[in-house]
Design a protein around this motif. Structure first.
Motif, PDB file in Angstrom:
ATOM      1  N   UNK A   3     106.822   3.906  28.089  1.00 33.22           N
ATOM      2  CA  UNK A   3     107.107   3.670  29.503  1.00 33.22           C
ATOM      3  C   UNK A   3     106.024   4.317  30.355  1.00 33.22           C
ATOM      4  N   UNK A   4     105.485   3.538  31.300  1.00 34.46           N
ATOM      5  CA  UNK A   4     104.488   4.052  32.239  1.00 34.46           C
ATOM      6  C   UNK A   4     104.756   3.460  33.619  1.00 34.46           C
ATOM      7  N   UNK A   5     103.975   3.884  34.588  1.00 38.84           N
ATOM      8  CA  UNK A   5     104.151   3.422  35.955  1.00 38.84           C
ATOM      9  C   UNK A   5     103.620   2.032  36.228  1.00 38.84           C
ATOM     10  N   UNK A   6     102.667   1.560  35.422  1.00 37.86           N
ATOM     11  CA  UNK A   6     102.078   0.253  35.677  1.00 37.86           C
ATOM     12  C   UNK A   6     101.843  -0.538  34.410  1.00 37.86           C
ATOM     13  N   UNK A  36     109.299   1.363  35.991  1.00 35.72           N
ATOM     14  CA  UNK A  36     110.677   1.830  35.787  1.00 35.72           C
ATOM     15  C   UNK A  36     111.252   2.353  37.089  1.00 35.72           C
ATOM     16  N   UNK A  37     112.461   1.931  37.408  1.00 37.71           N
ATOM     17  CA  UNK A  37     113.159   2.373  38.616  1.00 37.71           C
ATOM     18  C   UNK A  37     114.379   3.178  38.183  1.00 37.71           C
ATOM     19  N   UNK A  38     114.352   4.476  38.399  1.00 33.45           N
ATOM     20  CA  UNK A  38     115.457   5.340  37.962  1.00 33.45           C
ATOM     21  C   UNK A  38     116.727   5.126  38.783  1.00 33.45           C
ATOM     22  N   UNK A  39     116.598   4.563  39.980  1.00 31.35           N
ATOM     23  CA  UNK A  39     117.780   4.317  40.815  1.00 31.35           C
ATOM     24  C   UNK A  39     118.576   3.115  40.318  1.00 31.35           C
TER      25      UNK A  39
END
Length: 66
Positions: A3-6, A36-39
């Motif tokens: 998992x990464x931001x982009x 990834x969106x933790x919300x």
């Protein structure tokens, strides 16, 4: 799973992971999560099947020195 931001952000892979992808390409699938969106607990993703070294550029970032 990585998992990464982009989507194209680099990620770390162990030598064992790489070697398994090369020795057993029919049994290796890497699930690549990004944005990834933790919300909402959601992410975009794609799969990398088989030998990773034939699909992505690998850059050595560590060396074991004896």
């Amino acid at each position: 799973m990585k998992t990464t931001g982009g989507e194209r952000a680099p990620f770390m892979m162990t030598l064992n992971e790489l070697m398994f992808s090369q020795k057993e390409p029919n049994y290796y699938v890497l699930h690549r999560l990004y944005h990834f969106n933790c919300h909402t607990n959601s992410a975009d993703f794609y799969l990398l099947n088989g030998d990773i070294s034939t699909q992505r550029k690998l850059v050595a970032t560590q060396y074991k020195v004896y």
